[in-house]
Design an enzyme around this catalytic site. Structure first.
Site, mmCIF file in Angstrom:
data_model
loop_
_atom_site.group_PDB
_atom_site.id
_atom_site.type_symbol
_atom_site.label_atom_id
_atom_site.label_comp_id
_atom_site.label_asym_id
_atom_site.label_seq_id
_atom_site.Cartn_x
_atom_site.Cartn_y
_atom_site.Cartn_z
ATOM 1 N N LYS A 1 -6.045 -0.580 -2.099
ATOM 2 C CA LYS A 1 -6.509 -1.819 -1.448
ATOM 3 C C LYS A 1 -6.541 -1.686 0.070
ATOM 4 O O LYS A 1 -7.505 -2.040 0.707
ATOM 5 C CB LYS A 1 -5.540 -2.979 -1.743
ATOM 6 C CG LYS A 1 -5.569 -3.542 -3.119
ATOM 7 C CD LYS A 1 -4.786 -4.849 -3.183
ATOM 8 C CE LYS A 1 -3.356 -4.785 -2.679
ATOM 9 N NZ LYS A 1 -2.397 -4.011 -3.428
ATOM 10 N N ARG B 1 0.189 -12.985 -4.190
ATOM 11 C CA ARG B 1 0.815 -12.002 -5.077
ATOM 12 C C ARG B 1 1.497 -12.685 -6.256
ATOM 13 O O ARG B 1 2.056 -12.019 -7.120
ATOM 14 C CB ARG B 1 1.897 -11.269 -4.282
ATOM 15 C CG ARG B 1 1.497 -9.871 -3.793
ATOM 16 C CD ARG B 1 2.311 -8.847 -4.366
ATOM 17 N NE ARG B 1 2.716 -7.635 -3.695
ATOM 18 C CZ ARG B 1 2.280 -7.020 -2.650
ATOM 19 N NH1 ARG B 1 1.349 -7.521 -1.912
ATOM 20 N NH2 ARG B 1 2.780 -5.884 -2.279
ATOM 21 N N ARG C 1 1.750 9.215 -0.270
ATOM 22 C CA ARG C 1 1.434 8.326 0.852
ATOM 23 C C ARG C 1 2.290 8.616 2.087
ATOM 24 O O ARG C 1 3.491 8.816 1.990
ATOM 25 C CB ARG C 1 1.638 6.880 0.403
ATOM 26 C CG ARG C 1 1.295 5.856 1.452
ATOM 27 C CD ARG C 1 0.782 4.599 0.834
ATOM 28 N NE ARG C 1 1.857 3.826 0.222
ATOM 29 C CZ ARG C 1 1.628 2.673 -0.424
ATOM 30 N NH1 ARG C 1 0.407 2.202 -0.535
ATOM 31 N NH2 ARG C 1 2.631 2.021 -0.961
ATOM 32 N N ARG D 1 7.296 5.634 3.658
ATOM 33 C CA ARG D 1 7.870 4.293 3.647
ATOM 34 C C ARG D 1 9.119 4.259 2.794
ATOM 35 O O ARG D 1 9.150 4.857 1.728
ATOM 36 C CB ARG D 1 6.831 3.302 3.089
ATOM 37 C CG ARG D 1 6.208 2.434 4.138
ATOM 38 C CD ARG D 1 4.998 1.730 3.606
ATOM 39 N NE ARG D 1 5.303 0.891 2.442
ATOM 40 C CZ ARG D 1 4.376 0.183 1.795
ATOM 41 N NH1 ARG D 1 3.121 0.217 2.203
ATOM 42 N NH2 ARG D 1 4.705 -0.544 0.762
ATOM 43 N N ARG E 1 8.465 -1.655 -8.136
ATOM 44 C CA ARG E 1 7.339 -2.426 -7.581
ATOM 45 C C ARG E 1 6.220 -2.572 -8.606
ATOM 46 O O ARG E 1 5.548 -3.600 -8.663
ATOM 47 C CB ARG E 1 6.824 -1.763 -6.305
ATOM 48 C CG ARG E 1 7.699 -2.128 -5.093
ATOM 49 C CD ARG E 1 7.494 -1.178 -3.932
ATOM 50 N NE ARG E 1 6.131 -1.099 -3.484
ATOM 51 C CZ ARG E 1 5.582 -0.005 -2.945
ATOM 52 N NH1 ARG E 1 6.303 1.086 -2.784
ATOM 53 N NH2 ARG E 1 4.343 -0.012 -2.562
#
Ligand code: ADP
Ligand code: ZN
Length: 216
Positions: free
Chosen positions: A14, A89, A128, A161, A172
């Site tokens: 996204k 969300r 990532r 992260r 998550r």
């Protein structure tokens, strides 16, 4: 202003898609995660409240993020299409957003769902890397920086992260399945859902498909 909501699991791309789309004049990308990470970094009251939830991979309270989003929308000038990435969300947040937009006379153009196979998500998140200085996102497998470990945009040293470690990522994904997945039916039932196949690595066709759906 028109609002387009981006829906998709963590790792669906996204954020990457939205930052590409935001290169088109008049399109603005608003990421709730970036907004929250900015507040945490600043140490603002909202940031202090959000920090522990985020590090554990849990959602922050609905009102907390909704107020931050409302402030940004109220202060916005000159945006034609606002891409909401990461908000709403939960169904409660979707209801809050609907009220807020109705009050402001802002049109909700639709919700764009990025569909990706589950197995791909975990692998993507593992690769990532983010720039702590400017927020740019890279991926060692699919979107590597020009120089390993260095941000293309500002030269900052790339990091992983805190909430991207494998156990937190699995959590998550569970949170997404429980709390965010119902939004797909929510927007489908309102005739607002559009889907984009986001499994492939190639960004161009996704950008084109998304733009077509935004402008339809
Ligand atoms: P992801 O890569 O999982 O899409 P984000 O950058 O969107 O991550 O969000 C990171 C974290 O910020 C989430 O795990 C959550 O703690 C918090 N967060 C972001 N958006 C929201 C929201 N709309 N409601 C509650 N918490 C949020
Ligand atoms: Zn940077």
């Amino acid at each position: 202003m028109n609002v387009v909501i981006l829906l998709g699991a963590p790792g669906s791309g996204k954020g990457t898609l939205a930052s590409e789309l935001a290169k088109v004049p008049g399109i603005r990308h608003l990421s709730s995660g970036d907004l929250l990470r900015g507040a945490v970094k600043e140490g603002s009251p909202a940031g202090l409240k959000a920090k522990a939830y985020m590090e554990a991979g849990n959602l922050v309270p609905d009102e907390l993020i909704a107020e931050m989003i409302e402030e940004v929308i109220a202060a916005d000038e000159g945006t034609n299409v606002l891409l909401l990435d990461g908000f709403p969300r939960t169904v409660r947040q979707a209801d809050i957003l609907a009220d807020l937009l109705a009050r402001k006379g802002v049109h909700l153009r639709g919700a764009l769902l990025l569909e990706v196979a589950d197995a791909v998500l975990v692998a993507r998140i593992a690769g990532r890397r983010v720039c702590p200085d400017c927020g740019a996102t890279f991926n060692v497998a699919t979107l590597p920086p020009k120089v390993e470990g260095v941000c293309d945009v500002c030269g900052g040293a790339l990091t992983i992260r805190k909430d991207d470690d494998p156990a937190t990522v699995r959590h998550r994904l569970d949170v997404y399945a429980e709390q965010t997945f119902p939004l797909i039916d929510y927007y489908r039932a309102r005739g607002l859902l559009h889907t984009v196949d986001a499994t492939g690595h190639d960004l161009e066709p996704k950008i084109e498909a998304a733009l077509r759906k935004i402008h339809d």
